[in-house]
Design a protein around this motif. Sequence first.
Motif, PDB file in Angstrom:
ATOM      1  N   VAL A 197      -4.476 -45.643 -18.905  1.00  0.00           N
ATOM      2  CA  VAL A 197      -3.186 -44.987 -18.692  1.00  0.00           C
ATOM      3  C   VAL A 197      -2.622 -45.374 -17.325  1.00  0.00           C
ATOM      4  O   VAL A 197      -3.354 -45.771 -16.426  1.00  0.00           O
ATOM      5  CB  VAL A 197      -3.319 -43.447 -18.795  1.00  0.00           C
ATOM      6  N   ARG A 198      -1.316 -45.258 -17.200  1.00  0.00           N
ATOM      7  CA  ARG A 198      -0.678 -45.580 -15.924  1.00  0.00           C
ATOM      8  C   ARG A 198      -0.905 -44.489 -14.894  1.00  0.00           C
ATOM      9  O   ARG A 198      -1.008 -44.764 -13.699  1.00  0.00           O
ATOM     10  CB  ARG A 198       0.828 -45.792 -16.137  1.00  0.00           C
ATOM     11  N   SER A 199      -0.956 -43.242 -15.339  1.00  0.00           N
ATOM     12  CA  SER A 199      -1.125 -42.110 -14.419  1.00  0.00           C
ATOM     13  C   SER A 199      -1.996 -41.052 -15.085  1.00  0.00           C
ATOM     14  O   SER A 199      -1.589 -40.471 -16.101  1.00  0.00           O
ATOM     15  CB  SER A 199       0.239 -41.512 -14.044  1.00  0.00           C
ATOM     16  N   VAL A 200      -3.166 -40.809 -14.528  1.00  0.00           N
ATOM     17  CA  VAL A 200      -4.041 -39.784 -15.091  1.00  0.00           C
ATOM     18  C   VAL A 200      -3.400 -38.395 -15.000  1.00  0.00           C
ATOM     19  O   VAL A 200      -3.400 -37.645 -15.975  1.00  0.00           O
ATOM     20  CB  VAL A 200      -5.429 -39.820 -14.431  1.00  0.00           C
ATOM     21  N   PRO A 201      -2.829 -37.989 -13.843  1.00  0.00           N
ATOM     22  CA  PRO A 201      -2.204 -36.653 -13.794  1.00  0.00           C
ATOM     23  C   PRO A 201      -1.100 -36.472 -14.845  1.00  0.00           C
ATOM     24  O   PRO A 201      -1.019 -35.427 -15.483  1.00  0.00           O
ATOM     25  CB  PRO A 201      -1.643 -36.565 -12.371  1.00  0.00           C
ATOM     26  N   ALA A 202      -0.256 -37.504 -15.029  1.00  0.00           N
ATOM     27  CA  ALA A 202       0.814 -37.394 -16.017  1.00  0.00           C
ATOM     28  C   ALA A 202       0.239 -37.317 -17.430  1.00  0.00           C
ATOM     29  O   ALA A 202       0.729 -36.551 -18.275  1.00  0.00           O
ATOM     30  CB  ALA A 202       1.757 -38.586 -15.897  1.00  0.00           C
ATOM     31  N   SER A 203      -0.810 -38.095 -17.693  1.00  0.00           N
ATOM     32  CA  SER A 203      -1.422 -38.075 -19.027  1.00  0.00           C
ATOM     33  C   SER A 203      -2.092 -36.734 -19.299  1.00  0.00           C
ATOM     34  O   SER A 203      -2.012 -36.207 -20.415  1.00  0.00           O
ATOM     35  CB  SER A 203      -2.438 -39.214 -19.151  1.00  0.00           C
ATOM     36  N   ILE A 204      -2.773 -36.184 -18.293  1.00  0.00           N
ATOM     37  CA  ILE A 204      -3.380 -34.864 -18.457  1.00  0.00           C
ATOM     38  C   ILE A 204      -2.306 -33.850 -18.829  1.00  0.00           C
ATOM     39  O   ILE A 204      -2.476 -33.037 -19.743  1.00  0.00           O
ATOM     40  CB  ILE A 204      -4.104 -34.424 -17.170  1.00  0.00           C
ATOM     41  N   ASP A 205      -1.195 -33.892 -18.121  1.00  0.00           N
ATOM     42  CA  ASP A 205      -0.104 -32.949 -18.375  1.00  0.00           C
ATOM     43  C   ASP A 205       0.394 -33.079 -19.821  1.00  0.00           C
ATOM     44  O   ASP A 205       0.619 -32.073 -20.500  1.00  0.00           O
ATOM     45  CB  ASP A 205       1.041 -33.209 -17.392  1.00  0.00           C
ATOM     46  N   TYR A 206       0.537 -34.315 -20.318  1.00  0.00           N
ATOM     47  CA  TYR A 206       1.029 -34.528 -21.685  1.00  0.00           C
ATOM     48  C   TYR A 206       0.016 -34.047 -22.713  1.00  0.00           C
ATOM     49  O   TYR A 206       0.368 -33.343 -23.672  1.00  0.00           O
ATOM     50  CB  TYR A 206       1.341 -36.005 -21.895  1.00  0.00           C
ATOM     51  N   TYR A 207      -1.248 -34.415 -22.514  1.00  0.00           N
ATOM     52  CA  TYR A 207      -2.260 -34.026 -23.494  1.00  0.00           C
ATOM     53  C   TYR A 207      -2.476 -32.514 -23.511  1.00  0.00           C
ATOM     54  O   TYR A 207      -2.721 -31.928 -24.569  1.00  0.00           O
ATOM     55  CB  TYR A 207      -3.576 -34.757 -23.211  1.00  0.00           C
ATOM     56  N   VAL A 208      -2.358 -31.873 -22.350  1.00  0.00           N
ATOM     57  CA  VAL A 208      -2.583 -30.429 -22.287  1.00  0.00           C
ATOM     58  C   VAL A 208      -1.371 -29.658 -22.782  1.00  0.00           C
ATOM     59  O   VAL A 208      -1.480 -28.801 -23.675  1.00  0.00           O
ATOM     60  CB  VAL A 208      -2.954 -30.013 -20.846  1.00  0.00           C
ATOM     61  N   HIS A 209      -0.206 -29.942 -22.226  1.00  0.00           N
ATOM     62  CA  HIS A 209       0.959 -29.105 -22.502  1.00  0.00           C
ATOM     63  C   HIS A 209       1.725 -29.516 -23.764  1.00  0.00           C
ATOM     64  O   HIS A 209       2.427 -28.682 -24.349  1.00  0.00           O
ATOM     65  CB  HIS A 209       1.900 -29.105 -21.297  1.00  0.00           C
ATOM     66  N   THR A 210       1.581 -30.778 -24.182  1.00  0.00           N
ATOM     67  CA  THR A 210       2.306 -31.218 -25.375  1.00  0.00           C
ATOM     68  C   THR A 210       1.397 -31.334 -26.591  1.00  0.00           C
ATOM     69  O   THR A 210       1.774 -30.938 -27.696  1.00  0.00           O
ATOM     70  CB  THR A 210       3.000 -32.569 -25.114  1.00  0.00           C
ATOM     71  N   LEU A 211       0.184 -31.853 -26.397  1.00  0.00           N
ATOM     72  CA  LEU A 211      -0.709 -32.079 -27.534  1.00  0.00           C
ATOM     73  C   LEU A 211      -1.764 -30.987 -27.693  1.00  0.00           C
ATOM     74  O   LEU A 211      -2.570 -31.036 -28.628  1.00  0.00           O
ATOM     75  CB  LEU A 211      -1.385 -33.444 -27.417  1.00  0.00           C
ATOM     76  N   GLY A 212      -1.786 -30.003 -26.793  1.00  0.00           N
ATOM     77  CA  GLY A 212      -2.646 -28.840 -26.990  1.00  0.00           C
ATOM     78  C   GLY A 212      -4.107 -29.043 -26.646  1.00  0.00           C
ATOM     79  O   GLY A 212      -4.959 -28.266 -27.070  1.00  0.00           O
ATOM     80  N   PHE A 213      -4.427 -30.080 -25.863  1.00  0.00           N
ATOM     81  CA  PHE A 213      -5.796 -30.277 -25.414  1.00  0.00           C
ATOM     82  C   PHE A 213      -6.076 -29.388 -24.197  1.00  0.00           C
ATOM     83  O   PHE A 213      -5.163 -28.774 -23.638  1.00  0.00           O
ATOM     84  CB  PHE A 213      -6.031 -31.745 -25.032  1.00  0.00           C
ATOM     85  N   GLU A 214      -7.323 -29.351 -23.779  1.00  0.00           N
ATOM     86  CA  GLU A 214      -7.722 -28.710 -22.529  1.00  0.00           C
ATOM     87  C   GLU A 214      -8.292 -29.768 -21.597  1.00  0.00           C
ATOM     88  O   GLU A 214      -8.952 -30.703 -22.053  1.00  0.00           O
ATOM     89  CB  GLU A 214      -8.795 -27.637 -22.773  1.00  0.00           C
ATOM     90  N   GLN A 215      -8.024 -29.633 -20.317  1.00  0.00           N
ATOM     91  CA  GLN A 215      -8.642 -30.542 -19.358  1.00  0.00           C
ATOM     92  C   GLN A 215     -10.083 -30.094 -19.110  1.00  0.00           C
ATOM     93  O   GLN A 215     -10.328 -28.948 -18.749  1.00  0.00           O
ATOM     94  CB  GLN A 215      -7.883 -30.556 -18.038  1.00  0.00           C
ATOM     95  N   GLU A 216     -11.041 -30.990 -19.322  1.00  0.00           N
ATOM     96  CA  GLU A 216     -12.441 -30.649 -19.075  1.00  0.00           C
ATOM     97  C   GLU A 216     -12.831 -30.942 -17.632  1.00  0.00           C
ATOM     98  O   GLU A 216     -13.494 -30.150 -16.983  1.00  0.00           O
ATOM     99  CB  GLU A 216     -13.355 -31.437 -20.018  1.00  0.00           C
TER     100      GLU A 216
END
Length: 420
Positions: A304-323
Amino acid sequence: MAKSLPSRPDLEWLKKTARQRLAWLRDQDAGAKLHQAQQAVAEEYGFKSWRALKAHVDAASLNGQVIAAVTAGKANELAALLDQHPAKLRIIGGSWNRPLLHLAAEGGHLACIEVLLGRGLSVHLRDRGDNATALHWAAQGGHAPVMERLLAAGADIDGQGDLHEAGVIGWATCFSDVRADAAELLLARGAKPTIFSAVALDRTDLVRHLVERDRSQVEAKMSRFEQHRTVLHLAVLKNRPKMVALLLELGADPSARDDIGSTPLNLVSAMTDKSIAGLLIKAGADPKERGVSRFLSSVPILSVRSVPASIDYYVHTLGFEQEWDWGDPPTFACVRRDQVSIFLCQGAQGAPGTWISIFVQNVDALYEDYQRRGADIRQAPTNFPWGVREMNVQDLDGHRLRLGSDATGPADEVHLAEEA
Protein backbone atom coordinates in the motif's frame (compact mmCIF):
# COMPACT_ATOMS: atom_id res chain seq x y z
CA MET A 1 32.48 7.59 0.86
CA ALA A 2 29.13 7.70 2.68
CA LYS A 3 27.28 10.98 3.05
CA SER A 4 26.87 12.42 6.55
CA LEU A 5 23.45 12.93 8.07
CA PRO A 6 22.70 16.20 9.88
CA SER A 7 22.72 16.10 13.69
CA ARG A 8 18.91 16.13 13.71
CA PRO A 9 17.99 14.22 10.53
CA ASP A 10 14.44 14.58 9.30
CA LEU A 11 12.65 11.38 8.30
CA GLU A 12 10.15 13.17 6.05
CA TRP A 13 13.02 14.69 4.08
CA LEU A 14 14.57 11.25 3.67
CA LYS A 15 11.23 9.85 2.49
CA LYS A 16 11.00 12.66 -0.07
CA THR A 17 14.55 11.85 -1.18
CA ALA A 18 13.57 8.19 -1.60
CA ARG A 19 10.53 9.13 -3.71
CA GLN A 20 12.73 11.33 -5.91
CA ARG A 21 15.19 8.46 -6.28
CA LEU A 22 12.31 6.17 -7.23
CA ALA A 23 11.29 8.52 -10.04
CA TRP A 24 14.87 8.44 -11.32
CA LEU A 25 15.01 4.63 -11.08
CA ARG A 26 11.74 4.29 -12.98
CA ASP A 27 13.22 6.32 -15.81
CA GLN A 28 15.71 3.46 -16.13
CA ASP A 29 13.32 0.63 -15.20
CA ALA A 30 9.54 1.10 -15.15
CA GLY A 31 9.19 -1.78 -12.70
CA ALA A 32 11.39 -0.24 -10.00
CA LYS A 33 9.94 -0.41 -6.47
CA LEU A 34 10.03 2.05 -3.59
CA HIS A 35 12.00 -0.34 -1.40
CA GLN A 36 14.81 -0.29 -4.02
CA ALA A 37 14.96 3.50 -3.85
CA GLN A 38 14.92 3.41 -0.04
CA GLN A 39 17.76 0.88 -0.04
CA ALA A 40 19.82 3.11 -2.35
CA VAL A 41 19.30 6.15 -0.11
CA ALA A 42 20.18 4.13 3.00
CA GLU A 43 23.42 2.90 1.45
CA GLU A 44 24.36 6.46 0.44
CA TYR A 45 24.37 7.35 4.13
CA GLY A 46 26.30 4.24 5.16
CA PHE A 47 23.42 2.08 6.40
CA LYS A 48 22.77 -1.54 5.41
CA SER A 49 19.03 -1.03 5.05
CA TRP A 50 16.25 1.54 5.10
CA ARG A 51 15.06 0.03 8.39
CA ALA A 52 18.50 0.66 9.92
CA LEU A 53 18.51 4.23 8.62
CA LYS A 54 15.01 4.84 9.95
CA ALA A 55 15.94 3.38 13.34
CA HIS A 56 18.90 5.76 13.52
CA VAL A 57 16.74 8.76 12.62
CA ASP A 58 14.02 7.74 15.07
CA ALA A 59 16.59 7.42 17.86
CA ALA A 60 17.92 10.89 17.10
CA SER A 61 14.46 12.44 17.53
CA LEU A 62 13.23 13.63 20.90
CA ASN A 63 10.70 10.81 21.14
CA GLY A 64 13.44 8.40 20.17
CA GLN A 65 15.70 9.70 22.94
CA VAL A 66 12.96 9.26 25.55
CA ILE A 67 12.15 5.74 24.39
CA ALA A 68 15.84 4.81 24.18
CA ALA A 69 16.37 6.01 27.76
CA VAL A 70 13.48 3.86 29.00
CA THR A 71 14.43 0.71 27.14
CA ALA A 72 18.07 1.04 28.22
CA GLY A 73 17.07 1.65 31.84
CA LYS A 74 18.76 5.08 32.00
CA ALA A 75 16.57 6.63 34.68
CA ASN A 76 18.59 9.83 35.17
CA GLU A 77 18.59 10.53 31.44
CA LEU A 78 14.86 9.80 31.28
CA ALA A 79 14.15 12.13 34.21
CA ALA A 80 16.15 14.94 32.60
CA LEU A 81 14.33 14.59 29.29
CA LEU A 82 10.91 14.57 30.99
CA ASP A 83 11.85 17.58 33.11
CA GLN A 84 12.52 19.50 29.91
CA HIS A 85 9.63 18.01 27.94
CA PRO A 86 6.90 16.87 30.37
CA ALA A 87 4.40 16.25 27.54
CA LYS A 88 6.57 13.34 26.39
CA LEU A 89 5.46 11.34 29.44
CA ARG A 90 2.51 9.97 27.47
CA ILE A 91 4.17 9.07 24.20
CA ILE A 92 4.11 5.49 22.93
CA GLY A 93 6.83 3.69 21.05
CA GLY A 94 9.27 0.83 21.00
CA SER A 95 8.10 -2.57 19.87
CA TRP A 96 4.33 -2.60 19.33
CA ASN A 97 3.94 1.09 20.23
CA ARG A 98 3.47 0.74 23.97
CA PRO A 99 3.44 3.33 26.78
CA LEU A 100 6.70 4.16 28.53
CA LEU A 101 5.64 2.37 31.73
CA HIS A 102 5.13 -0.87 29.78
CA LEU A 103 8.56 -0.58 28.14
CA ALA A 104 10.21 -0.03 31.50
CA ALA A 105 8.31 -2.92 33.06
CA GLU A 106 9.21 -5.30 30.24
CA GLY A 107 12.88 -4.46 30.69
CA GLY A 108 12.73 -4.74 34.48
CA HIS A 109 13.96 -1.17 34.94
CA LEU A 110 12.77 -0.30 38.44
CA ALA A 111 14.42 3.13 38.56
CA CYS A 112 12.62 4.14 35.34
CA ILE A 113 9.36 2.87 36.84
CA GLU A 114 9.92 5.22 39.79
CA VAL A 115 10.52 8.15 37.46
CA LEU A 116 7.36 7.47 35.46
CA LEU A 117 5.09 6.81 38.42
CA GLY A 118 6.49 9.87 40.19
CA ARG A 119 5.44 12.02 37.26
CA GLY A 120 1.89 10.69 37.34
CA LEU A 121 1.79 7.95 34.73
CA SER A 122 -1.13 5.70 35.64
CA VAL A 123 -0.40 2.15 36.74
CA HIS A 124 -3.76 1.16 35.23
CA LEU A 125 -2.83 2.28 31.70
CA ARG A 126 -3.30 -0.46 29.09
CA ASP A 127 -1.51 -0.78 25.78
CA ARG A 128 -3.50 -0.85 22.56
CA GLY A 129 -1.90 -4.00 21.17
CA ASP A 130 -2.74 -6.48 23.95
CA ASN A 131 -4.92 -4.38 26.27
CA ALA A 132 -2.34 -5.26 28.91
CA THR A 133 -1.00 -3.24 31.84
CA ALA A 134 2.63 -2.73 32.79
CA LEU A 135 2.16 -5.46 35.41
CA HIS A 136 1.39 -8.00 32.67
CA TRP A 137 4.70 -7.18 30.98
CA ALA A 138 6.66 -7.26 34.24
CA ALA A 139 5.16 -10.65 35.06
CA GLN A 140 6.01 -12.03 31.63
CA GLY A 141 9.61 -10.98 32.17
CA GLY A 142 9.67 -12.30 35.74
CA HIS A 143 10.77 -8.95 37.15
CA ALA A 144 9.75 -9.33 40.79
CA PRO A 145 10.98 -5.93 42.12
CA VAL A 146 9.07 -4.12 39.36
CA MET A 147 5.98 -6.22 40.06
CA GLU A 148 6.21 -5.34 43.77
CA ARG A 149 6.44 -1.63 42.96
CA LEU A 150 3.51 -1.70 40.53
CA LEU A 151 1.37 -3.60 43.02
CA ALA A 152 2.28 -1.08 45.72
CA ALA A 153 1.10 1.65 43.34
CA GLY A 154 -2.29 -0.06 43.05
CA ALA A 155 -1.94 -2.25 39.95
CA ASP A 156 -4.74 -4.77 39.44
CA ILE A 157 -3.15 -8.05 40.49
CA ASP A 158 -5.44 -10.20 38.32
CA GLY A 159 -5.53 -7.93 35.28
CA GLN A 160 -8.42 -9.57 33.48
CA GLY A 161 -9.35 -8.18 30.08
CA ASP A 162 -6.10 -8.60 28.16
CA LEU A 163 -6.58 -9.92 24.63
CA HIS A 164 -4.90 -13.21 25.52
CA GLU A 165 -7.56 -13.74 28.22
CA ALA A 166 -4.77 -14.94 30.50
CA GLY A 167 -4.61 -12.32 33.24
CA VAL A 168 -1.35 -11.29 34.87
CA ILE A 169 -0.65 -14.76 36.25
CA GLY A 170 -1.17 -16.22 32.78
CA TRP A 171 1.42 -13.83 31.35
CA ALA A 172 3.85 -15.11 33.98
CA THR A 173 3.24 -18.77 33.17
CA CYS A 174 1.51 -19.58 29.90
CA PHE A 175 3.73 -18.09 27.22
CA SER A 176 7.21 -19.21 26.17
CA ASP A 177 8.73 -19.02 29.66
CA VAL A 178 7.24 -20.13 32.96
CA ARG A 179 8.16 -17.48 35.54
CA ALA A 180 7.46 -19.56 38.63
CA ASP A 181 8.85 -16.97 41.08
CA ALA A 182 6.65 -14.25 39.57
CA ALA A 183 3.61 -16.52 39.74
CA GLU A 184 4.26 -17.47 43.34
CA LEU A 185 4.63 -13.79 44.21
CA LEU A 186 1.23 -13.11 42.66
CA LEU A 187 -0.39 -16.05 44.44
CA ALA A 188 1.12 -14.96 47.77
CA ARG A 189 -0.39 -11.48 47.24
CA GLY A 190 -3.85 -12.93 46.59
CA ALA A 191 -4.00 -13.39 42.82
CA LYS A 192 -6.60 -15.85 41.63
CA PRO A 193 -5.03 -18.95 40.05
CA THR A 194 -6.35 -20.09 36.70
CA ILE A 195 -6.46 -23.65 35.41
CA PHE A 196 -3.86 -22.69 32.80
CA SER A 197 -1.44 -21.15 35.28
CA ALA A 198 -1.84 -24.16 37.58
CA VAL A 199 -1.02 -26.52 34.68
CA ALA A 200 2.01 -24.48 33.62
CA LEU A 201 3.28 -24.42 37.21
CA ASP A 202 2.72 -28.19 37.49
CA ARG A 203 0.59 -27.56 40.58
CA THR A 204 -1.57 -30.70 40.75
CA ASP A 205 -3.03 -29.51 44.04
CA LEU A 206 -4.33 -26.32 42.42
CA VAL A 207 -5.69 -28.17 39.41
CA ARG A 208 -7.61 -30.61 41.60
CA HIS A 209 -8.99 -27.74 43.67
CA LEU A 210 -10.12 -25.75 40.62
CA VAL A 211 -11.74 -28.76 38.94
CA GLU A 212 -13.50 -29.79 42.16
CA ARG A 213 -15.06 -26.34 42.29
CA ASP A 214 -15.96 -26.33 38.58
CA ARG A 215 -15.80 -29.53 36.52
CA SER A 216 -15.91 -27.55 33.26
CA GLN A 217 -12.41 -26.23 33.98
CA VAL A 218 -10.93 -29.41 32.57
CA GLU A 219 -12.41 -28.41 29.19
CA ALA A 220 -11.34 -24.75 29.37
CA LYS A 221 -9.74 -23.20 26.29
CA MET A 222 -7.16 -20.51 25.80
CA SER A 223 -7.73 -17.42 23.64
CA ARG A 224 -7.87 -17.31 19.85
CA PHE A 225 -4.27 -16.06 19.86
CA GLU A 226 -3.32 -19.43 21.33
CA GLN A 227 -5.60 -21.25 18.85
CA HIS A 228 -8.14 -22.02 21.60
CA ARG A 229 -5.93 -24.83 22.91
CA THR A 230 -7.24 -26.88 25.82
CA VAL A 231 -5.55 -27.33 29.18
CA LEU A 232 -4.36 -30.72 27.95
CA HIS A 233 -2.69 -29.10 24.93
CA LEU A 234 -0.93 -26.71 27.31
CA ALA A 235 0.21 -29.55 29.58
CA VAL A 236 1.86 -31.21 26.57
CA LEU A 237 3.47 -27.96 25.41
CA LYS A 238 4.85 -27.35 28.90
CA ASN A 239 6.11 -30.96 29.05
CA ARG A 240 4.22 -31.87 32.22
CA PRO A 241 3.74 -35.68 32.32
CA LYS A 242 2.19 -35.67 35.81
CA MET A 243 -0.23 -32.99 34.70
CA VAL A 244 -1.14 -34.88 31.51
CA ALA A 245 -1.92 -37.95 33.61
CA LEU A 246 -4.02 -35.94 36.08
CA LEU A 247 -6.01 -34.13 33.39
CA LEU A 248 -6.79 -37.41 31.64
CA GLU A 249 -7.86 -38.87 34.99
CA LEU A 250 -10.16 -35.87 35.47
CA GLY A 251 -11.79 -36.39 32.07
CA ALA A 252 -9.80 -34.25 29.61
CA ASP A 253 -10.39 -35.25 25.99
CA PRO A 254 -7.18 -36.67 24.42
CA SER A 255 -8.63 -36.11 20.93
CA ALA A 256 -9.67 -32.47 21.41
CA ARG A 257 -8.62 -30.21 18.55
CA ASP A 258 -7.58 -26.58 18.64
CA ASP A 259 -8.44 -24.01 15.97
CA ILE A 260 -5.92 -25.41 13.51
CA GLY A 261 -6.96 -29.01 14.06
CA SER A 262 -4.08 -30.05 16.30
CA THR A 263 -4.69 -32.63 19.03
CA PRO A 264 -2.51 -32.81 22.15
CA LEU A 265 -0.60 -35.69 20.53
CA ASN A 266 0.28 -33.43 17.57
CA LEU A 267 2.19 -31.21 19.98
CA VAL A 268 4.50 -33.98 21.18
CA SER A 269 8.04 -33.31 19.92
CA ALA A 270 11.47 -34.88 20.26
CA MET A 271 11.96 -32.77 23.40
CA THR A 272 8.76 -34.00 25.06
CA ASP A 273 8.91 -36.49 27.93
CA LYS A 274 8.52 -39.90 26.31
CA SER A 275 5.76 -40.96 28.70
CA ILE A 276 3.37 -38.24 27.50
CA ALA A 277 2.67 -39.79 24.09
CA GLY A 278 2.01 -43.13 25.75
CA LEU A 279 -0.43 -41.58 28.20
CA LEU A 280 -2.37 -39.89 25.40
CA ILE A 281 -2.51 -42.97 23.18
CA LYS A 282 -3.57 -45.17 26.10
CA ALA A 283 -6.39 -42.69 26.80
CA GLY A 284 -7.65 -42.96 23.22
CA ALA A 285 -5.58 -40.54 21.11
CA ASP A 286 -5.05 -41.70 17.51
CA PRO A 287 -1.38 -42.79 17.20
CA LYS A 288 -1.32 -41.46 13.62
CA GLU A 289 -1.70 -37.93 14.99
CA ARG A 290 1.85 -38.06 16.33
CA GLY A 291 4.30 -36.15 14.18
CA VAL A 292 1.67 -34.42 12.03
CA SER A 293 2.69 -30.87 11.12
CA ARG A 294 -0.30 -28.73 10.19
CA PHE A 295 -0.10 -25.42 8.42
CA LEU A 296 -0.99 -22.74 10.95
CA SER A 297 -2.40 -19.88 8.86
CA SER A 298 -2.11 -17.89 5.67
CA VAL A 299 -2.18 -14.09 5.70
CA PRO A 300 -2.03 -12.07 2.45
CA ILE A 301 0.36 -9.12 2.35
CA LEU A 302 -0.88 -6.09 0.40
CA SER A 303 1.54 -3.40 -0.76
CA VAL A 304 0.00 0.00 0.00
CA ARG A 305 1.05 3.60 -0.49
CA SER A 306 0.11 4.63 3.06
CA VAL A 307 -0.45 2.25 5.96
CA PRO A 308 -2.34 4.85 8.09
CA ALA A 309 -4.69 5.66 5.18
CA SER A 310 -5.24 1.96 4.44
CA ILE A 311 -5.95 1.21 8.10
CA ASP A 312 -8.54 3.99 8.11
CA TYR A 313 -10.24 2.56 4.97
CA TYR A 314 -10.25 -1.04 6.15
CA VAL A 315 -11.52 -0.09 9.61
CA HIS A 316 -14.06 2.64 8.91
CA THR A 317 -15.24 1.59 5.44
CA LEU A 318 -14.78 -2.18 5.28
CA GLY A 319 -15.54 -2.93 8.94
CA PHE A 320 -12.22 -4.51 9.93
CA GLU A 321 -10.44 -3.96 13.25
CA GLN A 322 -6.84 -2.87 13.56
CA GLU A 323 -4.89 -5.60 15.37
CA TRP A 324 -1.47 -3.95 15.47
CA ASP A 325 0.94 -1.75 13.56
CA TRP A 326 4.70 -1.42 13.36
CA GLY A 327 6.73 1.77 13.15
CA ASP A 328 6.09 5.41 13.95
CA PRO A 329 4.44 6.35 11.66
CA PRO A 330 3.46 2.76 10.89
CA THR A 331 4.79 1.10 7.74
CA PHE A 332 3.38 -2.37 8.46
CA ALA A 333 0.09 -3.32 10.05
CA CYS A 334 -2.52 -6.03 10.45
CA VAL A 335 -6.28 -5.62 10.12
CA ARG A 336 -8.72 -8.36 10.99
CA ARG A 337 -12.40 -9.09 10.59
CA ASP A 338 -13.62 -12.22 12.35
CA GLN A 339 -11.33 -15.05 11.13
CA VAL A 340 -9.74 -13.09 8.26
CA SER A 341 -6.49 -11.15 8.69
CA ILE A 342 -4.69 -8.97 6.14
CA PHE A 343 -1.20 -7.50 6.42
CA LEU A 344 -0.62 -4.02 5.00
CA CYS A 345 2.94 -3.14 3.96
CA GLN A 346 3.96 0.33 2.86
CA GLY A 347 5.87 0.47 -0.41
CA ALA A 348 7.57 -2.93 -0.20
CA GLN A 349 6.16 -6.46 -0.03
CA GLY A 350 3.35 -7.42 -2.33
CA ALA A 351 2.34 -6.18 -5.76
CA PRO A 352 -0.33 -3.83 -7.17
CA GLY A 353 -3.72 -5.28 -7.98
CA THR A 354 -3.65 -8.28 -5.67
CA TRP A 355 -6.92 -10.25 -5.46
CA ILE A 356 -8.19 -11.97 -2.31
CA SER A 357 -11.19 -14.32 -2.17
CA ILE A 358 -13.05 -14.11 1.15
CA PHE A 359 -16.08 -16.23 2.04
CA VAL A 360 -18.73 -14.56 4.21
CA GLN A 361 -22.08 -15.60 5.66
CA ASN A 362 -24.34 -13.18 3.79
CA VAL A 363 -22.87 -11.15 0.94
CA ASP A 364 -26.13 -9.25 0.31
CA ALA A 365 -26.25 -7.94 3.88
CA LEU A 366 -22.60 -6.95 3.57
CA TYR A 367 -23.35 -5.19 0.28
CA GLU A 368 -26.01 -3.03 1.95
CA ASP A 369 -23.60 -2.18 4.75
CA TYR A 370 -20.80 -1.30 2.32
CA GLN A 371 -23.12 0.91 0.29
CA ARG A 372 -23.88 2.91 3.43
CA ARG A 373 -20.18 3.12 4.32
CA GLY A 374 -19.18 4.34 0.86
CA ALA A 375 -16.95 1.40 -0.11
CA ASP A 376 -15.57 1.25 -3.65
CA ILE A 377 -17.84 -1.55 -4.94
CA ARG A 378 -16.76 -2.69 -8.41
CA GLN A 379 -19.44 -5.35 -8.78
CA ALA A 380 -22.67 -5.84 -6.83
CA PRO A 381 -23.55 -9.33 -5.53
CA THR A 382 -23.85 -11.68 -8.52
CA ASN A 383 -24.54 -15.40 -8.84
CA PHE A 384 -21.69 -17.08 -10.73
CA PRO A 385 -21.55 -20.53 -12.37
CA TRP A 386 -19.18 -21.86 -9.69
CA GLY A 387 -21.96 -21.72 -7.10
CA VAL A 388 -20.90 -18.57 -5.28
CA ARG A 389 -22.68 -15.22 -5.05
CA GLU A 390 -19.88 -12.65 -5.07
CA MET A 391 -19.36 -8.94 -4.56
CA ASN A 392 -16.21 -7.24 -5.82
CA VAL A 393 -14.72 -4.45 -3.66
CA GLN A 394 -11.59 -2.39 -4.24
CA ASP A 395 -9.36 -0.73 -1.64
CA LEU A 396 -7.37 2.52 -1.87
CA ASP A 397 -4.48 0.84 -3.71
CA GLY A 398 -6.45 -1.11 -6.28
CA HIS A 399 -6.43 -4.43 -4.43
CA ARG A 400 -9.63 -6.43 -4.88
CA LEU A 401 -11.64 -8.35 -2.32
CA ARG A 402 -13.91 -11.01 -3.82
CA LEU A 403 -16.48 -11.41 -1.06
CA GLY A 404 -18.84 -14.32 -1.53
CA SER A 405 -21.41 -16.62 0.03
CA ASP A 406 -23.52 -19.47 -1.36
CA ALA A 407 -25.33 -18.68 -4.61
CA THR A 408 -29.02 -17.81 -4.17
CA GLY A 409 -30.12 -19.07 -7.59
CA PRO A 410 -28.95 -19.87 -11.14
CA ALA A 411 -25.94 -18.05 -12.56
CA ASP A 412 -26.72 -14.49 -13.67
CA GLU A 413 -24.68 -14.93 -16.87
CA VAL A 414 -22.57 -11.90 -15.95
CA HIS A 415 -18.78 -11.96 -16.17
CA LEU A 416 -16.61 -11.33 -13.13
CA ALA A 417 -15.56 -7.65 -13.19
CA GLU A 418 -11.79 -7.88 -13.59
CA GLU A 419 -11.08 -4.58 -15.29
CA ALA A 420 -8.93 -2.02 -13.45
